[in-house]
Scaffold this active site. Structure first.
Site, PDB file in Angstrom:
ATOM      1  N   CYS A   1       0.807  -1.227   0.000  1.00 50.61           N
ATOM      2  CA  CYS A   1       0.000   0.000   0.000  1.00 50.61           C
ATOM      3  C   CYS A   1       0.836   1.272   0.000  1.00 50.61           C
ATOM      4  O   CYS A   1       0.318   2.358  -0.263  1.00 50.61           O
ATOM      5  CB  CYS A   1      -0.951   0.003   1.196  1.00 50.61           C
ATOM      6  SG  CYS A   1      -1.936  -1.509   1.318  1.00 50.61           S
TER       7      CYS A   1
ATOM      8  N   HIS B   1      -3.543   6.689   1.968  1.00 47.87           N
ATOM      9  CA  HIS B   1      -3.921   5.371   1.467  1.00 47.87           C
ATOM     10  C   HIS B   1      -5.335   5.057   1.938  1.00 47.87           C
ATOM     11  O   HIS B   1      -5.671   5.255   3.115  1.00 47.87           O
ATOM     12  CB  HIS B   1      -2.935   4.320   1.976  1.00 47.87           C
ATOM     13  CG  HIS B   1      -3.433   2.919   1.870  1.00 47.87           C
ATOM     14  ND1 HIS B   1      -3.964   2.401   0.709  1.00 47.87           N
ATOM     15  CD2 HIS B   1      -3.480   1.920   2.790  1.00 47.87           C
ATOM     16  CE1 HIS B   1      -4.325   1.150   0.919  1.00 47.87           C
ATOM     17  NE2 HIS B   1      -4.040   0.838   2.168  1.00 47.87           N
TER      18      HIS B   1
ATOM     19  N   ASN C   1     -10.310  -0.776  -0.808  1.00 42.02           N
ATOM     20  CA  ASN C   1      -8.872  -0.695  -0.596  1.00 42.02           C
ATOM     21  C   ASN C   1      -8.180  -1.372  -1.777  1.00 42.02           C
ATOM     22  O   ASN C   1      -8.277  -2.572  -1.953  1.00 42.02           O
ATOM     23  CB  ASN C   1      -8.526  -1.382   0.725  1.00 42.02           C
ATOM     24  CG  ASN C   1      -7.031  -1.389   1.023  1.00 42.02           C
ATOM     25  OD1 ASN C   1      -6.205  -1.190   0.149  1.00 42.02           O
ATOM     26  ND2 ASN C   1      -6.692  -1.648   2.273  1.00 42.02           N
TER      27      ASN C   1
END
Length: 333
Positions: A123, A258, A289
């Protein structure tokens, strides 16, 4: 007697010229996922802020997502692939370990013989790519660099896993970076904490599959540990990035963390004491996500929704498996 080597290449800065994006072609709402994890739409919304997530059909592969995002970024930047000095793709879901996704996508984009490589920083991968592209451009090694975060995480999901499966989506976000007479990307704050290496992990290795008949590896995380680390430790990293950029929260136009969890994003805003004037990316609500793709996807959407942010400063921070992290302040194109 030794002969001195010469390298006078140097530029003052780099900047992001344009963004591109590609999302999965299937909307997956919470009710589609709650059965196997014995949960509910309300539980997922309260814990994560996610109402639905984008996932890619079987026919829509990760290389197709990356190519689409990269092509849009190149078109908006007004350049073609042959003008690129490098291509960097961050991904943890390329279905093969080699060759790189970047080399395939680069060839399709007309970047023949251009240096191309993948990075695995989960990420935080996009921010790692921006840091490397900035260094390449400022050193004179490249005029333009294409940075892409691309993931098809639906391929590494256990639908019965309550720790992470309902969070994940598919997509790719791209940024073309170019040389600039002014600093358009601040000094990066990046690193890793290997002591927490297994907090977000794959359930099996390829060797386990080959030698022991283990099932297909999927992603899993220790949710509470990740939440605490992200909120408390990453707020420190974000503040350090602001300090290195020589600005304060009041100087920001946008904040793009993020897209891991809406509660983490909201807590970030409180920790950083962001004023109401700062627009905060909350793309996770409908995209999910997407790991390395989440920051460029969220920034792309933010600029579409708020074109007035163009030219303003945005703080971006990525954090994830490794545990790795990266943050920098950019000037929005």
């Amino acid at each position: 007697m030794s002969t001195a080597l010469k390298n006078t290449a140097h530029r003052e800065g780099s900047r992001i010229v344009a963004f591109g994006a590609a999302r999965g072609d299937v909307d997956v709402v919470n009710d589609d996922l709650v059965g196997p994890i014995d949960s509910s739409d309300e539980w997922i919304r309260q814990r994560t802020g996610i109402a639905s997530r984008k996932r890619a059909s079987k026919e829509l592969t990760i290389d197709m997502l990356a190519e689409t995002a990269g092509r849009e970024a190149l078109e908006k930047a007004g350049i073609d692939g042959s003008q690129l000095g490098a291509i960097i793709i961050s991904t943890i879901s390329n279905p093969v370990q080699t060759p790189s996704l970047a080399s395939l996508v680069g060839e399709r984009l007309g970047a023949h013989l251009v240096p191309a490589f993948d990075i695995s920083a989960a990420c935080a991968g996009y921010t790692y790519g921006i840091a490397q592209a900035d260094a390449l451009i400022r050193s004179g090694a490249a005029e333009y660099v294409l940075v892409i975060g691309a993931e098809k995480l639906s391929e590494v999901i256990d639908p019965t896993d309550r720790s992470i499966s309902f969070l994940l989506g598919d997509g790719a976000g791209a940024a073309v970076m170019g040389a600039s007479d002014e600093v358009g990307v601040s000094e990066s704050v990046w690193g890793s904490d290997g002591s927490k290496w297994d907090v977000i992990h794959m359930t099996n290795s390829l060797y386990d599959m080959r030698d022991n008949g283990a099932p297909w590896p999927t992603l899993r995380q220790e949710g509470p540990t990740v939440f605490r680390w992200a909120v408390w430790e990453m707020a420190k990293v974000a503040r350090e990035a602001l300090e290195k950029a020589g600005i304060g929260p009041q100087d920001l136009a946008a904040f793009v963390p993020h897209q891991a969890n809406m509660r983490i994003i909201d807590e970030f805003a409180k920790q950083l004491k962001l004023p109401d004037s700062v627009v905060i990316a909350r793309d996770i609500e409908t995209t999910g996500n997407t790991s390395a793709a989440s920051i460029p996807l969220a920034t792309h959407q933010l600029l579409e929704d708020h074109p007035e942010l163009s030219g303003g400063l945005s703080l971006q921070i990525g954090f994830g498996a490794g545990l790795v992290y990266g943050a920098q302040v950019i000037r929005l194109p």
